[in-house]
Write an enzyme that holds these catalytic residues in place. Structure first.
Site, PDB file in Angstrom:
ATOM      1  N   GLU A   1       0.846  -1.213   0.000  1.00 25.11           N
ATOM      2  CA  GLU A   1       0.000   0.000   0.000  1.00 25.11           C
ATOM      3  C   GLU A   1       0.872   1.251   0.000  1.00 25.11           C
ATOM      4  OE1 GLU A   1      -2.716   1.540  -0.171  1.00 25.11           O
ATOM      5  OE2 GLU A   1      -4.416   0.232   0.199  1.00 25.11           O
TER       6      GLU A   1
ATOM      7  N   ASN B   1      -5.609   3.285   8.187  1.00 26.30           N
ATOM      8  CA  ASN B   1      -5.480   2.753   6.836  1.00 26.30           C
ATOM      9  C   ASN B   1      -4.770   3.804   5.983  1.00 26.30           C
ATOM     10  OD1 ASN B   1      -5.844   0.473   5.147  1.00 26.30           O
ATOM     11  ND2 ASN B   1      -7.485   1.524   4.081  1.00 26.30           N
TER      12      ASN B   1
ATOM     13  N   ASN C   1      -9.925   5.320   2.830  1.00 25.81           N
ATOM     14  CA  ASN C   1      -9.014   5.064   1.714  1.00 25.81           C
ATOM     15  C   ASN C   1      -8.848   6.290   0.835  1.00 25.81           C
ATOM     16  OD1 ASN C   1      -7.380   2.858   0.985  1.00 25.81           O
ATOM     17  ND2 ASN C   1      -9.137   1.494   1.015  1.00 25.81           N
TER      18      ASN C   1
ATOM     19  N   ASP D   1      -9.935   1.682  -3.883  1.00 22.66           N
ATOM     20  CA  ASP D   1      -8.892   1.648  -2.843  1.00 22.66           C
ATOM     21  C   ASP D   1      -8.077   2.935  -2.921  1.00 22.66           C
ATOM     22  OD1 ASP D   1      -6.886   0.795  -1.012  1.00 22.66           O
ATOM     23  OD2 ASP D   1      -7.168  -1.285  -1.580  1.00 22.66           O
TER      24      ASP D   1
END
Length: 299
Positions: A18, A103, A154, A204
């Site tokens: 990520e 996140n 996200n 995402d």
């Protein structure tokens, strides 16, 4: 359109790669592997990778003006010293929610570090709903909370004139926009600018190009989609040889290359045989558009 080329430049086997960020000063790509608790730096010239392991799942990394980096580790905003591999906690959020973690995160044009939380997953994209919130770490290290009831925080970025903040709560299957006040960091007037099609799956990570168009990685969709946030139209779909695409950024010497992270967690042995490069870092060239350099945290 020039012809698009997609190559896996690093077979890192990330459980969940990520937060790709280009660091111009070192010609390197930064990224994280969330469950492996690793921040990685891939040198595009030497092709070598350096890794720093932290003490909790690390979900995003960003440049820091003072040197080194900032990262979201567990429910903490941290400063990361690459040389001695140490972290210093700048702020902690969601203290009452022991099952939460940060996140995705990104720095805004004024140097604030935006990041949101979510509940820990029991399986990829399976989690207790509406446990997360969106926060921003200001340069003086105080934190502001914008809203809660988030599923999976996200995809963040800002319009070229800095007047719009784009954001994704993944399980809403929507790319949203807010009016943005760069002076104060305040957001208002939330609306959807794009609803994902069924085959596009879960939105995402996201980035913006020099034309003000958005690029969104689609988890389980194996693609990056190119969107016009003003018309709400999809302009292009770029399919990758892996299904669990997680995020994207522009990089390279003139920001004309796109780097895409992905995950291998959630794939069974058959899936891994079909997608041997799952968890790798991909480079896409020939898109015919450039990105903008990332902003650095100013605190």
């Amino acid at each position: 359109m020039s012809s698009i080329k997609i190559e896996c430049v690093l077979r890192e086997n990330c459980h969940c790669g990520e937060s790709p960020v280009w660091e111009e000063a070192s010609n390197s790509l930064l990224f994280v592997d969330i469950p492996a608790k690793k921040v990685c730096r891939w040198d595009s010239l030497s092709k070598q990778v350096q890794r720093v392991t932290v003490d909790a799942p690390v979900s995003s990394v960003a440049l820091r003006q003072l040197g080194g980096y900032v990262a979201t580790v567990g429910t903490k905003f941290c400063a990361l010293n690459w040389e001695d591999q140490s972290t210093v906690v700048l702020a902690t959020v969601d203290k009452e929610k022991k099952n939460n973690r940060f996140n995705d995160g990104k720095v805004d044009p004024a140097g604030r570090y935006f990041a949101g939380t979510m509940a820990e997953e029991t399986a990829p994209a399976v989690l207790e709903r509406r446990q997360g919130s969106l926060y921003s770490l200001f340069p003086d290290h105080h934190v502001e909370k914008y809203f809660d009831q988030v599923d999976i925080s996200n995809g963040l970025d800002w319009s070229l004139d800095h007047k719009i903040f784009y954001y994704i709560d993944s399980l809403s299957y929507s790319v949203d926009a807010f009016d943005y006040d760069l002076q104060t960091g305040k957001i208002s007037n939330r609306r959807s600018v794009y609803k994902l099609e069924k085959e596009e799956q879960i939105p995402d990570g996201m980035c913006i190009d020099v034309e003000g168009k958005l690029w969104v990685a689609c988890y389980n969709g194996g693609r990056v989609i190119h969107l016009d946030p003003e018309t709400g139209k999809r302009l292009q779909t770029v399919k990758l040889p892996v299904g669990k695409t997680t995020s994207c950024c522009f990089g390279g010497k003139d920001y004309s290359e796109m780097y895409v992270t992905c995950a291998r967690d959630g794939l069974d042995s058959k899936g891994l045989l079909q997608q041997p490069e799952a968890g790798g870092i991909f480079k896409i060239t020939g898109l015919g558009v450039k990105g903008i350099p990332p902003y650095a945290y100013t605190g």
